[in-house]
Structure formats: C-alpha cells, structure tokens
Design a protein around this motif. Structure first.
Motif, PDB file in Angstrom:
ATOM      1  N   VAL A 188       9.640  -4.285  -2.261  1.00 53.21           N
ATOM      2  CA  VAL A 188      10.375  -3.327  -2.354  1.00 53.21           C
ATOM      3  C   VAL A 188      10.543  -2.934  -3.870  1.00 53.21           C
ATOM      4  O   VAL A 188      10.471  -1.850  -4.314  1.00 53.21           O
ATOM      5  CB  VAL A 188      11.747  -3.282  -1.691  1.00 53.21           C
ATOM      6  N   GLU A 189      10.684  -3.961  -4.693  1.00 51.83           N
ATOM      7  CA  GLU A 189      10.793  -3.830  -6.138  1.00 51.83           C
ATOM      8  C   GLU A 189       9.729  -3.174  -6.442  1.00 51.83           C
ATOM      9  O   GLU A 189       9.472  -2.528  -7.442  1.00 51.83           O
ATOM     10  CB  GLU A 189      11.152  -5.099  -6.937  1.00 51.83           C
ATOM     11  N   LEU A 190       8.597  -3.439  -6.319  1.00 48.31           N
ATOM     12  CA  LEU A 190       7.040  -2.973  -6.505  1.00 48.31           C
ATOM     13  C   LEU A 190       7.086  -1.336  -6.194  1.00 48.31           C
ATOM     14  O   LEU A 190       6.716  -0.512  -7.175  1.00 48.31           O
ATOM     15  CB  LEU A 190       5.895  -3.740  -5.832  1.00 48.31           C
ATOM     16  N   VAL A 191       7.655  -1.041  -5.062  1.00 49.55           N
ATOM     17  CA  VAL A 191       7.618   0.275  -4.559  1.00 49.55           C
ATOM     18  C   VAL A 191       8.617   1.161  -5.725  1.00 49.55           C
ATOM     19  O   VAL A 191       8.252   2.099  -6.188  1.00 49.55           O
ATOM     20  CB  VAL A 191       8.164   0.574  -3.212  1.00 49.55           C
ATOM     21  N   GLY A 222       1.433  16.636  -5.295  1.00 52.83           N
ATOM     22  CA  GLY A 222       2.509  17.516  -5.747  1.00 52.83           C
ATOM     23  C   GLY A 222       3.472  16.289  -6.751  1.00 52.83           C
ATOM     24  O   GLY A 222       3.117  15.378  -7.020  1.00 52.83           O
ATOM     25  N   ASP A 223       4.585  17.042  -7.275  1.00 51.01           N
ATOM     26  CA  ASP A 223       4.995  16.373  -8.455  1.00 51.01           C
ATOM     27  C   ASP A 223       6.036  15.590  -7.844  1.00 51.01           C
ATOM     28  O   ASP A 223       6.691  15.566  -6.658  1.00 51.01           O
ATOM     29  CB  ASP A 223       5.828  17.382  -9.344  1.00 51.01           C
ATOM     30  N   GLY A 224       6.371  14.243  -8.613  1.00 52.81           N
ATOM     31  CA  GLY A 224       7.542  13.440  -8.378  1.00 52.81           C
ATOM     32  C   GLY A 224       8.730  13.268  -9.193  1.00 52.81           C
ATOM     33  O   GLY A 224       8.622  14.238 -10.003  1.00 52.81           O
ATOM     34  N   PRO A 225       9.423  12.395  -9.030  1.00 54.66           N
ATOM     35  CA  PRO A 225       9.607  11.359  -8.077  1.00 54.66           C
ATOM     36  C   PRO A 225       9.890  11.659  -6.912  1.00 54.66           C
ATOM     37  O   PRO A 225      10.729  12.648  -6.719  1.00 54.66           O
ATOM     38  CB  PRO A 225      10.375  10.136  -8.945  1.00 54.66           C
ATOM     39  N   ASP A 274       0.975  -1.085   0.194  1.00 53.58           N
ATOM     40  CA  ASP A 274      -0.065  -0.004   0.016  1.00 53.58           C
ATOM     41  C   ASP A 274       0.813   1.275  -0.045  1.00 53.58           C
ATOM     42  O   ASP A 274       1.792   1.344   0.810  1.00 53.58           O
ATOM     43  CB  ASP A 274      -0.801   0.135   1.247  1.00 53.58           C
ATOM     44  N   LEU A 275       0.505   2.053  -1.010  1.00 49.45           N
ATOM     45  CA  LEU A 275       1.405   3.454  -0.944  1.00 49.45           C
ATOM     46  C   LEU A 275       0.576   4.595  -0.522  1.00 49.45           C
ATOM     47  O   LEU A 275      -0.400   4.674  -0.742  1.00 49.45           O
ATOM     48  CB  LEU A 275       1.692   3.729  -2.374  1.00 49.45           C
ATOM     49  N   VAL A 279       8.015   7.172  -7.464  1.00 51.48           N
ATOM     50  CA  VAL A 279       9.144   6.789  -6.691  1.00 51.48           C
ATOM     51  C   VAL A 279      10.275   7.065  -7.271  1.00 51.48           C
ATOM     52  O   VAL A 279      10.710   6.637  -8.358  1.00 51.48           O
ATOM     53  CB  VAL A 279       8.914   5.525  -6.116  1.00 51.48           C
ATOM     54  N   ASP A 280      11.258   7.685  -6.551  1.00 52.35           N
ATOM     55  CA  ASP A 280      12.696   7.980  -6.884  1.00 52.35           C
ATOM     56  C   ASP A 280      13.349   6.667  -6.612  1.00 52.35           C
ATOM     57  O   ASP A 280      13.680   6.233  -5.272  1.00 52.35           O
ATOM     58  CB  ASP A 280      13.164   9.004  -6.047  1.00 52.35           C
TER      59      ASP A 280
END
Length: 507
Positions: free
Chosen positions: A365-368, A298-301, A292-293, A374-375
């Motif tokens: 972690v790889e999904l994130v 705001g802008d990313g990553p 879950d994120l 995500v940076d």
C-alpha cells in the motif's frame, strides 16, 4: 472382510471409538481401537518413557496381532495426532496394510514432529519453547470443558457428549508431540483416503482449489489410489456422527470416494484462472516491486483501489495471484472508472503466515501511495476470501487516507482448525473500532456454511456498533463467484460494489 485398526487423537484414547466400532462390527468388520501407552488407562507408563516411537510400537503390535493368513484386509484409521503413529506403523508394515484413512488431520512428513500439527499457533509456540528449554519428559494437560475449541471444532457435540470427551481426556506425553516422525517411504505405496470434517474448516472443494494452484507437493493427492470423503460435522465425528463415520469408513475400505482432478493436463481451467466476467480495457501493467499498477490515460494524481488476494496460496503457484484474471479484471475495472487499480502479491503461503502477509500488504500500500500518479490521500482496499482476516488491522486503526474497505466472499473470523483463536486476526472484533470507515461487503448466497457463519458474525457486530456497512448480495453466488457463476448473476453486484467504492473515493 476388513479389520479396522483405529488410533485416536491427542488426549483421547480407545474409548472414543466405541459407537463407531459397534456399527462397524454390526456391518461384519473386525475393529481394534488401539490403547496408547501413557494415554489409555490400560497402558499406563511414566511420561518420560513415552514418545511417538512408543505409540508406533503400539500400532505395530495391533497389526501383528491380526492373522496374516486370515484373508482380512487391514485398514488403519488415524484421527488428529493419531495419524502420526499410524503412518509410522504403516511404513514398517506396508505389505500388511490395505489402506490408511486420514481422519480430519494433516499430512505428516518425514522428520517433522506432531508439534507442527498442533492447531493453536500460540500453544504451539509455547510448546516449542518448553522443548527448547529441555522440557521433553512432561505432559500436556488436557483441555477443560470450554477449551476444546483450541484443538478443533466442537460442532454437533452436545453438552453431555462434550462433558464425556472431557471426562475421558488424559494428559498427553510431551514426547509424542516432540519426537520427529521417521518414514522410509514404504508407506507411499499404500492406498489412502482422507475424511474431511467440513465444520472444522476442511472440504473437498478447498483441497481441490489448493491442488489447482499447481503446488507439486500436493500432486500426489490426485493419484488414483487416493480418495476423499466429507462429513458435515466438527473435529470429533466418532462422537458427533458415529453412524455417518462408520459408513464412510466402510466405503473407504471398499475403495470408494471422490477423486481429485489433477492440475493442468487438459483439465478444465481452475476457478482462479477463468476469465473475468466483465469486458474491461486492456491496460498494460506497470510493475513496482510486488505491486502491479493499472493506470488509465489522463492527468493525475488519481485515487487508487488496491486488491488483496486470499489464501493460503502455495509459494510456487504460477501465475502468482496478482496476475490472476479476476484480480487483473478488478484492477482494470477500477481503471475504467478513472481510478488506479493495483494488485499485489503477499506471502500468505500457510496459515501461520498471516503476520507476514499483513506486513507485505502494508508495504505494498505504501508503494502505491508513493507513486506520483496516485492521490495518496484517497485509497481503498478490497480483500478476497481468506484475505478477509487481513482486514483486521485496517478496521482497528483506519488511517485518514483509507476512504473505503471492500471485501468479496471473505472469511471474517478464523475457522476452528486454523489455530488463530489467540491471534489478532478477528475482523468481527475489530469492526467496532472502524468508526466512519465505509465497508462494502459482497456476500455469496451459496457460501460454505462455516465461512458464512463468520460473515454473519461480522454483520451482527457491525450492526451492534452502527458501522458504515453496505451489504451487496449475490444470492446464487458461490465462493469465488466472479468466475464460477454465470455472468448475469454476478455482473450487477460487481458494478454496484465498484460504484460504491468509487463514490467513497471521490467524495
């Protein structure tokens, strides 16, 4: 008047009960320490002829030797492996038994052999291989003087006592470990008491936490006929504290002991479902597989902090850990700092599941990192409680994108009864390979002693190798302090830890 029929654990015979039995007799009770066939010198036999059924018959013979008209109540005490023949006998003589005492042991189930309770996972796998190869009539050699730790904590056993335990030890017939326990269900009506040895990794608080997860298999532990006691010693209390053990057994026989609180049904919210102590923005969750994120506007990553729950947590626990208020609170706090917060579920449902849980975390972690918001080069991992062992892989081989590792009230070495001594999950050994990876460790001042010892060992190892360790103490903090302690005691530490993690992510 009570008759205590006592059955020793693996490799040990009736002699280990001598001091405890003497104290029970002095208190007016009758004691029979059961000599087990093929283990005790008094009952020698060829190992090929000895199985669990043999030992069940040994216990039944001791029960039948008690005059049924004497008015004496029979209390069966099973230590370690000894609970298997105790339950087998109690199931066939349920009407004769006033209480069964589980002494620092598991909860054997119908159809499951004692092999499943062997604590050392490596040894258990080796024995299973021997069984599959048809080797069922041999013996398992007893531990040497320095090997008892594979079978439980030797805390409070001095050198003389440990040598005595070693000298008294006998080979264990393999059949006693490989033959399934067969129960009709009659024993379920017999009152029970559990005696937990805290320095072996078990405690009443731990069992209550497991019950609070809502696992139906543990609901029976909250029945009125079930009570618990806790001894602050290792796995062999009949040797390390016979007087204290005798006192507990007398109290158990009298129906005393701590009763567990049922999950739900109007009971106070368990620790893992209490609110997070900080006000955080009510960001919606964005579910991606088992992750879950929580993404700020705001802008990313943006850098991300992945929060890894502890355990073991029963497979059927609801809500699942990634939805627990504390974990969601941490993730939203990270989002309030401009980071992406992530919670995940992993399958640490049993102490044998650490390998599977490690794989789940790596996949999460790889999904994130694969999310476009995500940076991927700026990730922090934050572990909790029993998830602390899962820091090992990241400490031993920290990837370049891992900018910080944090841990709250973690377990940082396997506890004695966990059977993981031969596994790779030893953070205190791995920290010397962490290099410049920053580690932020939140330490509970009122941590359970057996867990605190693992943290102390980790801190010492980190100091020895000059690891980049930042310690943040919660002096009055309990294990799980976010929801157990008053907010004013925890909020400063939470804010300091989050600021440190964010600083490492944004450098």
């Amino acid at each position: 008047m009570h008759v205590f029929i006592m059955v020793a654990g693996v490799f040990t015979g009736a002699q280990v009960w001598e001091e405890t039995a003497a104290r029970l007799v002095a208190a007016g009770s009758t004691v029979h320490a059961v000599p087990l066939t093929g283990v005790d010198p008094a009952r020698s036999a060829h190992p090929g002829h000895v199985g669990l059924e043999t030992h069940i018959e040994d216990v039944i013979a001791a029960i039948d030797a008690v005059d049924a008209t004497s008015g004496q109540e029979i209390v069966l005490v099973g230590h370690d492996y000894g609970i298997h023949p105790v339950l087998g006998a109690a199931d066939r003589r349920a009407e004769r038994i006033a209480r069964v005492v589980y002494l620092d042991c598991g909860m054997p189930q119908n159809g499951v052999p004692a092999l499943a309770a062997v604590p050392d996972q490596v040894l258990r796998a080796q024995l299973a291989e021997r069984a599959e190869a048809g080797e069922r009539e041999g013996v398992l050699a007893p531990p040497g003087l320095d090997e008892w730790g594979r079978w439980g904590s030797t805390a409070d056993l001095d050198e003389v006592t440990l040598k005595r335990l070693t000298d008294l030890a006998a080979p264990q017939p393999l059949g006693t470990l490989l033959e399934p326990l067969r129960l009709t269900g009659a024993v379920a009506a017999v009152p029970v008491s559990g005696v937990l040895c805290a320095r072996n990794g078990a405690s009443i608080d731990l069992v209550q936490r497991l019950v609070d997860f809502g696992d139906p298999a543990l609901a029976a532990l909250t029945e009125p006929q079930v009570s618990f006691f806790e001894l602050p010693t290792g796995h062999w209390p009949m040797l390390s504290g016979p007087a204290a053990l005798a006192d507990v057994l007398l109290r158990a026989a009298a129906g005393e002991g701590h009763r567990l609180r049922p999950a739900g049904d109007g009971a106070p919210a368990p620790a893992h479902l209490r609110p997070f102590p900080l006000d955080v923005p009510e960001l919606p969750r964005d579910r991606q597989g088992h992750v879950d994120l929580y993404v700020p506007d705001g802008d990313g990553p943006r850098p991300a902090v992945v929060f890894v729950h502890g355990g073991p947590v029963p497979a059927g626990a609801r809500p699942s850990p990634r939805e627990w208020p504390a974990l969601v609170g941490y993730a939203r706090l990270a989002a309030a700092e401009g980071m992406i917060g992530a919670t995940l579920d992993h399958r640490l449902h049993d102490l044998s599941d650490y390998d599977r849980a490690a794989a789940d975390i790596a996949a999460g972690v790889e999904l994130v990192r694969a999310d476009a918001r995500v940076d991927a080069d700026r990730i922090a991992l934050w572990f909790f409680s029993g998830g602390g062992l899962l820091t090992t892989d990241w400490l031993a081989r920290p990837p370049a994108w891992l900018r910080c590792l944090a841990a709250s009230y973690p377990v940082l070495a396997p506890l004695p009864a966990w059977g993981l001594a031969g596994s790779r999950f030893h953070p205190a050994r791995a920290v010397e390979q962490a290099g410049p990876l920053p580690v932020v460790l939140l330490r509970a001042g009122r941590e359970a002693p057996e867990i605190a010892a693992t943290v102390d060992a980790f801190v010492t190892a980190a100091d020895d190798c000059a690891a980049q360790l930042e310690l943040i103490d919660v002096p009055n903090g309990f294990h799980g302090f976010e929801t157990l302690n008053a907010p004013e005691e925890t909020i400063p530490a939470l804010r300091q830890a989050m600021r440190s993690v964010v600083t490492h992510l944004t450098r």
